[in-house]
Design an enzyme around this catalytic site. Structure first.
Site, PDB file in Angstrom:
ATOM      1  N   HIS A 207      -1.151  -7.027   0.497  1.00  7.54           N
ATOM      2  CA  HIS A 207      -1.838  -7.472   1.716  1.00  7.54           C
ATOM      3  C   HIS A 207      -3.142  -8.156   1.357  1.00  7.54           C
ATOM      4  CE1 HIS A 207      -3.041  -3.329   0.790  1.00  7.54           C
ATOM      5  NE2 HIS A 207      -4.244  -3.698   1.195  1.00  7.54           N
TER       6      HIS A 207
ATOM      7  N   HIS B 124      -6.910  -8.996   2.944  1.00  8.36           N
ATOM      8  CA  HIS B 124      -7.876  -8.664   4.001  1.00  8.36           C
ATOM      9  C   HIS B 124      -8.625  -9.922   4.431  1.00  8.36           C
ATOM     10  CE1 HIS B 124      -8.039  -4.184   3.335  1.00  8.36           C
ATOM     11  NE2 HIS B 124      -7.607  -4.542   2.135  1.00  8.36           N
TER      12      HIS B 124
HETATM   13  P1  AMP Z   1      -6.323  -1.468   0.672  1.00  8.44           P
HETATM   14  O1  AMP Z   1      -7.378  -0.411   0.485  1.00  8.44           O
HETATM   15  O2  AMP Z   1      -6.706  -2.817   0.163  1.00  8.44           O
HETATM   16  O3  AMP Z   1      -4.971  -1.013   0.154  1.00  8.44           O
HETATM   17  O4  AMP Z   1      -6.191  -1.651   2.244  1.00  8.44           O
HETATM   18  C1  AMP Z   1      -5.318  -0.929   3.042  1.00  8.44           C
HETATM   19  C2  AMP Z   1      -5.776  -1.125   4.464  1.00  8.44           C
HETATM   20  O5  AMP Z   1      -4.727  -0.771   5.326  1.00  8.44           O
HETATM   21  C3  AMP Z   1      -6.985  -0.257   4.852  1.00  8.44           C
HETATM   22  O6  AMP Z   1      -8.075  -1.115   5.189  1.00  8.44           O
HETATM   23  C4  AMP Z   1      -6.481   0.543   6.060  1.00  8.44           C
HETATM   24  O7  AMP Z   1      -7.441   0.682   7.068  1.00  8.44           O
HETATM   25  C5  AMP Z   1      -5.294  -0.281   6.511  1.00  8.44           C
HETATM   26  N1  AMP Z   1      -4.248   0.462   7.218  1.00  8.44           N
HETATM   27  C6  AMP Z   1      -3.651   1.602   6.824  1.00  8.44           C
HETATM   28  N2  AMP Z   1      -2.718   1.980   7.734  1.00  8.44           N
HETATM   29  C7  AMP Z   1      -2.729   1.036   8.705  1.00  8.44           C
HETATM   30  C8  AMP Z   1      -2.013   0.850   9.929  1.00  8.44           C
HETATM   31  N3  AMP Z   1      -1.072   1.712  10.327  1.00  8.44           N
HETATM   32  N4  AMP Z   1      -2.302  -0.233  10.687  1.00  8.44           N
HETATM   33  C9  AMP Z   1      -3.243  -1.109  10.304  1.00  8.44           C
HETATM   34  N5  AMP Z   1      -3.950  -0.995   9.173  1.00  8.44           N
HETATM   35  C10 AMP Z   1      -3.710   0.059   8.381  1.00  8.44           C
END
Ligand code: AMP
Ligand code: ZN
Length: 139
Positions: free
Chosen positions: A99, A101
């Protein structure tokens, strides 16, 4: 059984606040909302992170970034934006479905700090390291 939370979002098994979708990618609001409008862009196909992406999936996924970033800026009136991608735990990855950001920035005092330690440049070492990396780039 796929336990991946983002695959579940793609499948519609978990709700999300969608901002963009086509046959290859999905973008939705990050639940943490680091700043208002904080968005995640993901490929629909499960892949762990960029380190495991094929070039075609990367092209498809990253090609959507500018239009989503512009829409986000327009909708939120953000002054700027950080576009960040974390690969593996050491780099802050917590969800192991690739993903990107998109973090809109509004104010210098928003508390977000992205800092890199600076070192005195050692040009000989830089040259050696660059050659080592260049040697590993796939044809
Ligand atoms: P990372 O730390 O780069 O792996 O980012 C993962 C992101 O996913 C975090 O910023 C979380 O807040 C986000 N996240 C986790 N679960 C969900 C969800 N169900 N819907 C939207 N965002 C999510
Ligand atoms: Zn997944």
């Amino acid at each position: 059984m796929n336990d991946c939370i983002f695959c579940k979002i793609v499948a519609g098994e978990i709700p999300s606040s969608k901002v963009y979708e086509d046959d290859q990618v999905l973008a939705f609001l990050d639940i943490s909302q680091t700043t208002p409008g904080h968005t995640l862009l993901i490929p629909k196909r499960h892949v762990r992170n960029v380190l495991e992406m094929e070039a075609d999936l990367a092209s498809t996924t990253f090609s959507r970034l500018p239009k989503i970033a512009r829409a986000l800026q327009k909708a939120t009136n953000a002054v700027g934006m950080n576009i960040i991608n974390n690969n593996e735990e050491i780099a802050g990855q917590t969800v192991f479905h690739a993903h990107i950001h998109l973090v809109p920035r509004y104010d210098e005092k928003d508390g977000i700090k992205i800092e890199y330690t600076e070192h005195e440049p050692d040009f000989e070492a830089l040259g050696k390291l660059a050659a080592q990396i260049a040697n590993e780039v796939e044809a």
